[in-house]
Design an enzyme around this catalytic site. Structure first.
Site, PDB file in Angstrom:
ATOM      1  N   GLN A  87      -2.441 -42.873 -45.522  1.00 42.57           N
ATOM      2  CA  GLN A  87      -1.499 -43.856 -46.039  1.00 42.57           C
ATOM      3  C   GLN A  87      -1.306 -44.992 -45.046  1.00 42.57           C
ATOM      4  O   GLN A  87      -1.166 -44.773 -43.842  1.00 42.57           O
ATOM      5  CB  GLN A  87      -0.147 -43.196 -46.333  1.00 42.57           C
ATOM      6  CG  GLN A  87      -0.159 -42.245 -47.508  1.00 42.57           C
ATOM      7  CD  GLN A  87      -0.201 -42.971 -48.852  1.00 42.57           C
ATOM      8  OE1 GLN A  87      -0.182 -44.195 -48.929  1.00 42.57           O
ATOM      9  NE2 GLN A  87      -0.273 -42.198 -49.924  1.00 42.57           N
ATOM     10  N   CYS A 144       0.382 -60.794 -48.992  1.00 41.13           N
ATOM     11  CA  CYS A 144       1.773 -60.712 -49.434  1.00 41.13           C
ATOM     12  C   CYS A 144       2.044 -61.656 -50.605  1.00 41.13           C
ATOM     13  O   CYS A 144       1.415 -62.704 -50.743  1.00 41.13           O
ATOM     14  CB  CYS A 144       2.719 -61.012 -48.281  1.00 41.13           C
ATOM     15  SG  CYS A 144       2.558 -62.686 -47.612  1.00 41.13           S
ATOM     16  N   CYS A 184       0.568 -63.397 -40.069  1.00 44.60           N
ATOM     17  CA  CYS A 184       0.647 -62.370 -41.111  1.00 44.60           C
ATOM     18  C   CYS A 184       1.853 -61.465 -40.872  1.00 44.60           C
ATOM     19  O   CYS A 184       2.023 -60.906 -39.782  1.00 44.60           O
ATOM     20  CB  CYS A 184      -0.641 -61.548 -41.122  1.00 44.60           C
ATOM     21  SG  CYS A 184      -0.632 -60.218 -42.346  1.00 44.60           S
ATOM     22  N   GLU A 198     -12.031 -31.979 -51.690  1.00 47.35           N
ATOM     23  CA  GLU A 198     -12.402 -33.375 -51.430  1.00 47.35           C
ATOM     24  C   GLU A 198     -13.920 -33.468 -51.462  1.00 47.35           C
ATOM     25  O   GLU A 198     -14.609 -32.540 -51.025  1.00 47.35           O
ATOM     26  CB  GLU A 198     -11.855 -33.827 -50.069  1.00 47.35           C
ATOM     27  CG  GLU A 198     -12.297 -35.192 -49.608  1.00 47.35           C
ATOM     28  CD  GLU A 198     -11.804 -36.306 -50.506  1.00 47.35           C
ATOM     29  OE1 GLU A 198     -12.674 -36.945 -51.121  1.00 47.35           O
ATOM     30  OE2 GLU A 198     -10.581 -36.536 -50.590  1.00 47.35           O
ATOM     31  N   CYS A 222      -1.369 -44.533 -56.621  1.00 50.13           N
ATOM     32  CA  CYS A 222      -1.188 -45.812 -55.938  1.00 50.13           C
ATOM     33  C   CYS A 222      -1.340 -46.974 -56.918  1.00 50.13           C
ATOM     34  O   CYS A 222      -1.074 -48.122 -56.565  1.00 50.13           O
ATOM     35  CB  CYS A 222      -2.161 -45.950 -54.775  1.00 50.13           C
ATOM     36  SG  CYS A 222      -3.895 -45.852 -55.229  1.00 50.13           S
ATOM     37  N   ASP A 252      -3.883 -36.635 -55.663  1.00 45.89           N
ATOM     38  CA  ASP A 252      -3.701 -37.985 -55.114  1.00 45.89           C
ATOM     39  C   ASP A 252      -5.027 -38.722 -55.298  1.00 45.89           C
ATOM     40  O   ASP A 252      -5.771 -38.963 -54.341  1.00 45.89           O
ATOM     41  CB  ASP A 252      -3.315 -37.895 -53.638  1.00 45.89           C
ATOM     42  CG  ASP A 252      -2.904 -39.243 -53.060  1.00 45.89           C
ATOM     43  OD1 ASP A 252      -2.901 -40.233 -53.815  1.00 45.89           O
ATOM     44  OD2 ASP A 252      -2.597 -39.311 -51.853  1.00 45.89           O
TER      45      ASP A 252
END
Length: 389
Positions: free
Chosen positions: A215, A13, A89, A263, A342, A315
């Site tokens: 995800q 983070c 965390c 894929e 992403c 994606d």
């Protein structure tokens, strides 16, 4: 210093206690700058329903604390062996913390040590934790070098006896004697239960294996996929490129006569084929192909009818679309192209190239799938305005 003692040192983070509206505003400013000439198309950033404890996957590393004590957590920045413990965390759910704490205590008591890549000593490498947010199912995978002497039956029994909110449905061991600090999909065996967990998104159920892409923020993903479904529109034929376990293909399938998922990872395609059967979907087909080499019927894609493609959803990995993939997508000539990124910088790099290939960007929407970190997901809708293909 933030909530966690390791803030800024573990690579996790970066906004541990920033008010969430401010975090979103900062991310939106950064995203507009990253998009450059396309920044004016950004329609803001959709917030995540959950901002802490949202991660449904963690790859924890065994290492030390800078001394000789075995530790389990997130690899510290610029360190080969030191890891930051995760009990404070804010990204991990409580069940993951309890499982990690048990694993660390168990292996400390057993006398096992972490795998040292230079000395070639020790055995413990990683602990991979995955869960279905909406189902509560949890998959645990231990990655270790051969020569592990710990009592794995006792390890399994201990895990199954933990008091947690969710339910552990599978415990796996992956043996890895390689030098690279990576979790490998090799030499995997089931210690107990099964080798997948289930997750439910947008009214559909999905089987997810230890190595399948999914995800990491399930509640945020539902919002993302809902928008992708709307942007894809409808028609006769759609493609889902880099389809993984077939999540997007199945979600958009009611809007098309046929959806083809592509894929290059065979395991992911097998999972996609299992998922369509699970959900009773009959108009999805999944093929193992290298996206950078697909060129219509030359690779056995068997386009139906006139071969017109109404929509392609891509994606890709963080690095975006390879030049050959961009060209082949243009050759397939979809009416609409929905690009999920992403890594926004990859989208920003690819948009001018797609424009040169005959596509016009119409909408860009940000999604905060990674609260408390600097990362955002972004989706762009493009339309084919050049009919030369």
């Amino acid at each position: 210093m933030g909530i966690c003692a390791f803030t800024g040192r573990c690579g996790g983070c970066t906004h541990p206690d920033t008010p969430y509206p401010r975090e979103l505003a900062e991310k939106e400013t950064t995203l507009r700058e990253t998009l450059g000439d396309y920044g004016h198309l950004l329609e803001g950033i959709r917030p995540s329903p959950e901002i802490t404890g949202y991660r449904n996957k963690m790859e924890l590393a065994f290492g030390d604390d800078g001394g000789t004590t075995l530790t389990l957590g997130i690899r510290k920045k610029r360190s080969l062996y030191e890891v930051a413990t995760t009990q404070d965390c804010i990204l991990m759910p409580d069940d993951f913390k309890k499982i990690a704490a048990f694993a660390l205590d168990f292996f400390r008591e057993s006398g096992e040590t972490f795998f040292h890549r230079k000395k070639h000593t020790g055995t413990l490498r990683h602990l991979v934790l995955r869960r279905g947010h909406f189902t509560g199912e949890i998959l645990v995978m231990l990655s270790a070098a051969s020569g592990l002497n710990a009592d794995l039956q006792a390890f399994t029994q201990g895990l199954r006896g933990l008091y947690i909110k969710g339910s552990i449905v599978g415990i796996l061991l992956a043996t890895n004697d390689g030098v690279a600090d990576a979790v490998k999909n090799e030499n995997q065996r089931i210690l107990w239960g099964r080798n997948f967990y289930r997750e439910k998104l947008c009214g559909l159920m999905f089987y997810v294996s230890a190595f399948s892409f999914f995800q990491t923020n399930s509640t945020g993903a539902e919002i993302l996929y809902g928008i992708v479904r709307d942007l894809a529109g409808g028609g006769k034929l759609a493609y889902d490129l880099y389809c993984g376990t077939g999540t997007i293909a199945q979600i958009i399938s009611p809007q098309f006569d046929k959806v083809i998922g592509i894929e290059f990872i065979p395991e992911a395609i097998a999972a996609a084929q299992t998922n369509v059967k699970l959900n009773g979907i009959s108009n999805c087909e999944f093929l193992t192909r290298d996206i950078s080499r697909i060129t219509g019927q030359k690779n056995g894609l068997h386009l139906d009818g006139d071969g017109k493609i109404d929509a392609i959803v891509v994606d890709p990995p963080r690095d975006g679309l390879a030049p050959k993939a961009l060209t082949h997508i243009a050759e397939l000539a979809p009416t609409r192209l929905v690009y999920i990124a992403c890594k926004p910088a990859s989208l920003a790099r690819d948009l001018p190239q797609l424009a040169a290939l005959g596509f016009t960007a119409e909408r860009i929407i940000g999604f905060d799938l990674f609260p408390r970190t600097p990362h955002v997901e972004v989706v762009a809708l493009l339309r084919r305005t050049d009919t030369r293909w």
